[in-house]
Design an enzyme around this catalytic site. Structure first.
Site, PDB file in Angstrom:
ATOM      1  N   ARG A  70      70.474  56.166  35.582  1.00 20.97           N
ATOM      2  CA  ARG A  70      70.660  56.765  36.918  1.00 20.97           C
ATOM      3  C   ARG A  70      70.965  58.266  36.802  1.00 20.97           C
ATOM      4  O   ARG A  70      71.809  58.807  37.521  1.00 20.97           O
ATOM      5  CB  ARG A  70      71.811  56.083  37.676  1.00 20.97           C
TER       6      ARG A  70
ATOM      7  N   SER B   7      73.019  50.167  45.443  1.00 21.66           N
ATOM      8  CA  SER B   7      74.272  50.187  44.677  1.00 21.66           C
ATOM      9  C   SER B   7      75.043  51.445  45.033  1.00 21.66           C
ATOM     10  O   SER B   7      74.523  52.550  44.869  1.00 21.66           O
ATOM     11  CB  SER B   7      73.986  50.235  43.180  1.00 21.66           C
TER      12      SER B   7
ATOM     13  N   GLU C 228      77.211  56.092  42.636  1.00 25.69           N
ATOM     14  CA  GLU C 228      75.830  56.328  42.243  1.00 25.69           C
ATOM     15  C   GLU C 228      75.165  57.198  43.296  1.00 25.69           C
ATOM     16  O   GLU C 228      74.294  57.995  43.006  1.00 25.69           O
ATOM     17  CB  GLU C 228      75.130  54.968  42.146  1.00 25.69           C
TER      18      GLU C 228
HETATM   19  N1  EPU Z   1      78.053  40.452  39.857  1.00 19.59           N
HETATM   20  C1  EPU Z   1      79.175  39.843  40.375  1.00 19.59           C
HETATM   21  N2  EPU Z   1      79.456  40.030  41.692  1.00 19.59           N
HETATM   22  C2  EPU Z   1      78.680  40.771  42.517  1.00 19.59           C
HETATM   23  C3  EPU Z   1      77.527  41.402  41.971  1.00 19.59           C
HETATM   24  C4  EPU Z   1      77.242  41.230  40.633  1.00 19.59           C
HETATM   25  O1  EPU Z   1      79.909  39.148  39.680  1.00 19.59           O
HETATM   26  O2  EPU Z   1      78.986  40.870  43.707  1.00 19.59           O
HETATM   27  C5  EPU Z   1      77.690  40.193  38.454  1.00 19.59           C
HETATM   28  C6  EPU Z   1      76.495  39.235  38.392  1.00 19.59           C
HETATM   29  O3  EPU Z   1      76.926  37.919  38.374  1.00 19.59           O
HETATM   30  C7  EPU Z   1      75.816  39.596  37.110  1.00 19.59           C
HETATM   31  C8  EPU Z   1      76.137  41.092  36.973  1.00 19.59           C
HETATM   32  O4  EPU Z   1      77.206  41.378  37.851  1.00 19.59           O
HETATM   33  O5  EPU Z   1      76.403  38.950  36.025  1.00 19.59           O
HETATM   34  C9  EPU Z   1      74.932  41.956  37.266  1.00 19.59           C
HETATM   35  O6  EPU Z   1      74.482  41.777  38.596  1.00 19.59           O
HETATM   36  P1  EPU Z   1      72.968  42.121  39.069  1.00 19.59           P
HETATM   37  O7  EPU Z   1      71.995  41.555  38.122  1.00 19.59           O
HETATM   38  O8  EPU Z   1      72.879  41.806  40.513  1.00 19.59           O
HETATM   39  O9  EPU Z   1      72.814  43.661  38.836  1.00 19.59           O
HETATM   40  P2  EPU Z   1      73.792  44.898  38.983  1.00 19.59           P
HETATM   41  O10 EPU Z   1      74.202  45.363  37.643  1.00 19.59           O
HETATM   42  O11 EPU Z   1      74.877  44.549  39.948  1.00 19.59           O
HETATM   43  C10 EPU Z   1      71.861  46.665  38.808  1.00 19.59           C
HETATM   44  C11 EPU Z   1      71.409  47.885  39.563  1.00 19.59           C
HETATM   45  C12 EPU Z   1      70.606  47.496  40.813  1.00 19.59           C
HETATM   46  C13 EPU Z   1      69.416  46.670  40.380  1.00 19.59           C
HETATM   47  C14 EPU Z   1      69.911  45.438  39.610  1.00 19.59           C
HETATM   48  C15 EPU Z   1      68.777  44.626  39.040  1.00 19.59           C
HETATM   49  C16 EPU Z   1      73.051  49.614  39.114  1.00 19.59           C
HETATM   50  C17 EPU Z   1      74.174  50.441  39.653  1.00 19.59           C
HETATM   51  N3  EPU Z   1      72.559  48.701  39.936  1.00 19.59           N
HETATM   52  O12 EPU Z   1      72.793  45.980  39.644  1.00 19.59           O
HETATM   53  O13 EPU Z   1      70.135  48.700  41.391  1.00 19.59           O
HETATM   54  O14 EPU Z   1      68.643  46.260  41.492  1.00 19.59           O
HETATM   55  O15 EPU Z   1      70.742  45.873  38.483  1.00 19.59           O
HETATM   56  O16 EPU Z   1      68.146  45.372  38.042  1.00 19.59           O
HETATM   57  O17 EPU Z   1      72.651  49.813  37.978  1.00 19.59           O
HETATM   58  C18 EPU Z   1      70.473  50.374  43.051  1.00 19.59           C
HETATM   59  O18 EPU Z   1      70.540  51.178  42.125  1.00 19.59           O
HETATM   60  O19 EPU Z   1      70.574  50.732  44.256  1.00 19.59           O
HETATM   61  C19 EPU Z   1      70.293  48.961  42.738  1.00 19.59           C
HETATM   62  C20 EPU Z   1      70.299  48.033  43.682  1.00 19.59           C
END
Ligand code: EPU
Length: 337
Positions: free
Chosen positions: A162, A237, A333
């Protein structure tokens, strides 16, 4: 090209924050852009792209420049690859559509990301195992001070998680006018191992997925977790996933052995901010019209009439509680103005 006065920006930011621009102008070509930059107002400029990665916490007492150049064209193509150029004002997801319709592969995992093509490199958008940098060839920008056109190759952009040069040394110095992408026209390399993509494909009984199948799977996953900005104001995010050192991680892991994590390198570990925020008790909470999305705690939402300041106050409250509970600082972010 006409300068408007006191224009509401509600429709120009995906959070749907109703704040005002003292002056506002939309540019549809490089010539128009150069004209604005050559005017005496250029020192008082606020550049707005798709408005999908910004929280406006106050009125903008400046000239808001809406970059709105359109157009997509194939620059070159061989048996394997194609170079496609999209102008900065093209909507990102419509560009993904164009590529799918022409069977150009590489950005199907980036389906449904809000925002415009021109702002995608600034934060190196990423999702489901693919980042913009993986398909980025170069971009064209106008230097604000000199009006010169500058070409940035991939290595010039210093892409990170990012992050890019446009958030660092080159911040507020250039306006990206077009992006060139290197995509596959044959033998597409699919990325289906991240998250739930493979599960969705299996459920549909798809054994040899096309790029369109992968896109459909990503759309299904995103739609189930992330709110549609047209229905519920948000900026994706709100926080980045924090990266902590191996020493910090050791301590964290003893206290919270159940926490998910990704090893970035042997000395750096990424912890999902969504997990930290959920654990801190904020998931699904609403304070007036500002809230934390019920299905993904990383996403802050505007239920209708939240001001940017209310959203920002909530973000600071979350940041403080996460720091107190876990000793980890989560950074926004989105750009906060
Ligand atoms: N999790 C929780 N609670 C929540 C959300 C997530 O416990 O409310 C845990 C999930 O269970 C999982 C982990 O966190 O173990 C990761 O969650 P997820 O795969 O949904 O991805 P993320 O790390 O929360 C990132 C990006 C998203 C992108 C997704 C999928 C960032 C800041 N965010 O989210 O990007 O869509 O991976 O690749 O890196 C964005 O940048 O606007 C965005 C949506």
């Amino acid at each position: 090209m006409r300068i408007e006065e006191n224009r509401s920006l509600k429709l120009f930011n995906t959070f749907g924050i109703d704040c005002n621009a003292r002056y506002f102008i939309s540019v549809n070509s490089k010539e128009e852009l150069r004209n604005v930059l050559a005017s005496e107002r250029k020192n008082d400029l606020f550049v707005l792209g798709g408005g999908s990665n910004i929280l406006l916490s106050r009125d903008i007492n400046a000239l808001v420049l809406h970059v709105d150049m359109k157009g997509i064209q194939v620059l070159s193509q061989n048996n394997e690859e194609v170079i496609v150029e999209a102008q900065a004002g093209e909507n990102w997801h419509e560009f993904v559509h164009f590529c799918l319709a022409h069977d150009f592969g590489g950005i199907e995992n980036l389906s449904l990301i809000p925002g415009n093509v021109g702002t995608a490199p600034i934060q190196n958008i990423g999702a489901y195992g693919v980042e913009l940098k993986d398909v980025f060839e170069s971009c064209t920008a106008i230097e604000i001070d000199t009006l010169e056109e500058v070409h940035f190759r991939k290595e010039d952009c210093r892409f990170g998680y990012r992050d890019s040069i446009f958030k660092q040394q080159a911040k507020n110095k250039f306006i990206i006018t077009a992006v060139q992408f290197r995509l596959t026209s044959k033998n597409h390399k699919l990325h289906t191992s991240y998250g739930d993509i493979q599960r969705v494909l299996d459920e549909k009984g798809i054994v040899n997925p096309s790029i369109n199948d992968v896109s459909q799977a990503v759309i299904a996953i995103r739609s189930s977790k992330l709110p549609d900005p047209k229905l519920l104001g948000n900026s994706g995010s709100f926080f980045k996933n924090p990266i902590i050192s191996d020493l910090e991680f050791k301590k964290f892991r003893i206290q919270f052995p159940e926490a998910p994590y990704y090893e970035v390198s042997p000395t750096a570990f990424k912890i999902p901010a969504g997990w930290l925020i959920e654990k801190a008790g904020f998931k699904g909470k609403r304070f007036g019209d500002a809230g934390v999305h019920a299905k993904q705690a990383l996403v802050l939402v505007n239920y209708g009439n939240a001001s940017g300041k209310e959203i920002w106050d909530l973000a600071l409250r979350i940041q403080k509680k996460v720091r107190n509970l876990f000793g980890i600082t989560i950074e926004p972010e989105v750009n906060v103005y």
